[in-house]
Design a protein around this motif. Structure first.
Motif, PDB file in Angstrom:
ATOM      1  N   GLN A 200      32.179  41.253  18.694  1.00 35.80           N
ATOM      2  CA  GLN A 200      33.440  40.757  19.234  1.00 35.80           C
ATOM      3  C   GLN A 200      34.596  41.184  18.335  1.00 35.80           C
ATOM      4  O   GLN A 200      34.428  41.350  17.138  1.00 35.80           O
TER       5      GLN A 200
ATOM      6  N   TYR B 240      38.535  40.020  17.253  1.00 34.63           N
ATOM      7  CA  TYR B 240      39.494  38.925  17.250  1.00 34.63           C
ATOM      8  C   TYR B 240      40.787  39.399  16.599  1.00 34.63           C
ATOM      9  O   TYR B 240      40.781  40.295  15.764  1.00 34.63           O
TER      10      TYR B 240
ATOM     11  N   LEU C 122      42.449  32.391  14.995  1.00 34.48           N
ATOM     12  CA  LEU C 122      42.029  33.657  15.602  1.00 34.48           C
ATOM     13  C   LEU C 122      42.017  33.537  17.122  1.00 34.48           C
ATOM     14  O   LEU C 122      41.752  32.464  17.674  1.00 34.48           O
TER      15      LEU C 122
ATOM     16  N   HIS D 173      40.342  35.427  20.534  1.00 33.24           N
ATOM     17  CA  HIS D 173      39.318  36.358  20.998  1.00 33.24           C
ATOM     18  C   HIS D 173      39.956  37.443  21.863  1.00 33.24           C
ATOM     19  O   HIS D 173      40.751  37.157  22.761  1.00 33.24           O
TER      20      HIS D 173
ATOM     21  N   LEU E  17      34.613  41.306  23.953  1.00 32.67           N
ATOM     22  CA  LEU E  17      33.222  41.249  23.541  1.00 32.67           C
ATOM     23  C   LEU E  17      32.486  42.428  24.148  1.00 32.67           C
ATOM     24  O   LEU E  17      32.697  42.753  25.328  1.00 32.67           O
TER      25      LEU E  17
ATOM     26  N   ARG F  90      26.409  30.000  18.174  1.00 35.39           N
ATOM     27  CA  ARG F  90      26.604  31.414  17.911  1.00 35.39           C
ATOM     28  C   ARG F  90      27.139  31.588  16.502  1.00 35.39           C
ATOM     29  O   ARG F  90      28.276  31.249  16.222  1.00 35.39           O
TER      30      ARG F  90
ATOM     31  N   ASN G 107      29.677  23.580  21.132  1.00 35.12           N
ATOM     32  CA  ASN G 107      29.254  23.884  19.768  1.00 35.12           C
ATOM     33  C   ASN G 107      30.529  23.904  18.919  1.00 35.12           C
ATOM     34  O   ASN G 107      31.563  24.414  19.349  1.00 35.12           O
TER      35      ASN G 107
ATOM     36  N   TYR H 203      32.342  24.553  14.936  1.00 34.57           N
ATOM     37  CA  TYR H 203      32.176  25.360  13.720  1.00 34.57           C
ATOM     38  C   TYR H 203      33.305  25.055  12.748  1.00 34.57           C
ATOM     39  O   TYR H 203      34.452  24.835  13.151  1.00 34.57           O
TER      40      TYR H 203
ATOM     41  N   TYR I  69      35.005  27.151   9.498  1.00 34.96           N
ATOM     42  CA  TYR I  69      35.068  28.390   8.730  1.00 34.96           C
ATOM     43  C   TYR I  69      36.075  28.214   7.589  1.00 34.96           C
ATOM     44  O   TYR I  69      37.016  27.427   7.684  1.00 34.96           O
TER      45      TYR I  69
ATOM     46  N   LEU J 291      31.460  31.350   7.577  1.00 34.34           N
ATOM     47  CA  LEU J 291      30.977  30.168   8.303  1.00 34.34           C
ATOM     48  C   LEU J 291      30.443  29.154   7.307  1.00 34.34           C
ATOM     49  O   LEU J 291      29.591  29.471   6.474  1.00 34.34           O
TER      50      LEU J 291
ATOM     51  N   TYR K 145      28.028  24.407  11.292  1.00 31.01           N
ATOM     52  CA  TYR K 145      28.116  24.376  12.735  1.00 31.01           C
ATOM     53  C   TYR K 145      27.332  23.189  13.262  1.00 31.01           C
ATOM     54  O   TYR K 145      26.450  22.654  12.579  1.00 31.01           O
TER      55      TYR K 145
ATOM     56  N   VAL L 248      25.637  21.533  17.026  1.00 28.35           N
ATOM     57  CA  VAL L 248      25.308  21.688  18.445  1.00 28.35           C
ATOM     58  C   VAL L 248      25.345  20.354  19.170  1.00 28.35           C
ATOM     59  O   VAL L 248      25.144  20.310  20.393  1.00 28.35           O
TER      60      VAL L 248
ATOM     61  N   ARG M 140      28.437  26.074  25.570  1.00 25.59           N
ATOM     62  CA  ARG M 140      27.036  26.538  25.609  1.00 25.59           C
ATOM     63  C   ARG M 140      26.906  27.619  26.669  1.00 25.59           C
ATOM     64  O   ARG M 140      27.453  27.521  27.745  1.00 25.59           O
TER      65      ARG M 140
ATOM     66  N   TYR N  62      29.704  33.214  24.550  1.00 26.37           N
ATOM     67  CA  TYR N  62      29.659  33.812  23.227  1.00 26.37           C
ATOM     68  C   TYR N  62      30.990  33.726  22.484  1.00 26.37           C
ATOM     69  O   TYR N  62      31.024  33.647  21.264  1.00 26.37           O
ATOM     70  N   GLU N  63      32.093  33.757  23.196  1.00 26.52           N
ATOM     71  CA  GLU N  63      33.380  33.799  22.510  1.00 26.52           C
ATOM     72  C   GLU N  63      33.739  32.436  21.959  1.00 26.52           C
ATOM     73  O   GLU N  63      33.400  31.407  22.546  1.00 26.52           O
ATOM     74  N   GLN N  64      34.403  32.451  20.808  1.00 22.71           N
ATOM     75  CA  GLN N  64      34.798  31.217  20.157  1.00 22.71           C
ATOM     76  C   GLN N  64      36.314  31.043  20.246  1.00 22.71           C
ATOM     77  O   GLN N  64      37.069  32.008  20.176  1.00 22.71           O
TER      78      GLN N  64
ATOM     79  N   PHE O 100      39.582  29.130  18.498  1.00 24.31           N
ATOM     80  CA  PHE O 100      39.939  28.645  17.173  1.00 24.31           C
ATOM     81  C   PHE O 100      41.139  27.707  17.206  1.00 24.31           C
ATOM     82  O   PHE O 100      42.055  27.867  18.027  1.00 24.31           O
TER      83      PHE O 100
END
Lengths: 114, 112
Positions: free
Chosen positions: A33, A35, A43, A45, A48, A100, B32, B34, B36, B46, B49, B51, B96, B99-101, B103
């Motif tokens: 990915q 960012y 950040l 995104h 991907l 992830r 999820n 996180y 950082y 990281l 994290y 779940v 869930r 894939y992209e997070q 922030f």
């Protein structure tokens, strides 16, 4: 440890030119990915690309992935002053589960001069 | 889409003092979460994290800890700060199956 390493560390171009940033990584990945981070902010995104894809486009962004060389590139076409930011690649090599775990590179600082 | 709130935005704390950074998420359920840390001019590392509520995984041994008392609340804590804890702390989340997070705006911590 840093998996992705961006190159160059800093890039300065004129508005309207294209900007290319490269990322290398070390292990097998599920996806990669990119960012963007404006100074002092969180950040955002951008795009991907999955491990079985070779190229992907989104607006003025083009990403390539070469898993044999463990490298990726981000191309921003027709750059604008507003593109000035730091750009990070992040590799996803999570083995299982829904979380992830991304590993970020050290980033490329892009400056677009008006 | 998700919105992440972090506070405070900036914090200056003396060595040995406690720390509590809070992150809350809107616009999603059961994400999820996180934590950082970003050193100046560097990429993100990281730290933790989660779940689910009460489920915390640590990536880096350190004097920090994390807790998730509610589904959309994530807290980063320390009992005694070190100079090396200075940095920019970012909270992130993802749904869930995604894939992209996303922030938050981050907290800049300076330990003096």
């Amino acid at each position: 440890s840093q998996q992705g390493e961006e190159d160059p560390q800093a890039l300065s171009i004129q508005e309207g030119e294209n900007a290319t940033m490269n990322c290398s990584y070390k292990t097998s990945i599920n996806n990669l990915q990119w960012y963007r981070q404006n100074s002092g902010r969180g950040l955002v995104h951008l795009i991907l690309i999955r491990s079985n894809e070779r190229e992907k486009h989104s607006g003025r962004l083009r990403v390539t992935l070469d898993t044999s060389k463990k490298s990726s590139s981000l191309l921003i076409t027709a750059s604008r002053a507003a593109d000035t930011a730091s750009y990070f690649c992040a590799t996803d090599d999570s083995s299982s589960g829904s979380a992830r775990q991304l590993t970020f590179g050290s980033g490329t600082q892009l400056t677009v001069l008006p | 889409s998700q919105t992440i709130h972090q506070w405070p935005a900036t914090l200056v704390q003396p060595v040995g003092s406690p720390l509590s950074l809070e992150c809350t998420v809107e616009g999603t359920s059961n994400p999820n979460l996180y934590w950082y840390r970003q050193a100046a001019g560097r990429g993100l590392q990281l730290l933790f994290y989660s779940v689910g509520i009460g489920q915390i995984s640590s990536e880096v041994p350190q004097n920090l800890s994390a807790s998730r008392p509610q589904d959309r609340q994530f807290i980063l804590s320390s009992k005694k700060l070190l100079l090396s804890d200075s940095g920019f702390y970012l909270c992130a989340c993802n749904d869930r199956g995604s894939y992209e997070q996303y922030f938050g705006p981050g907290t800049r911590l300076t330990v003096t």
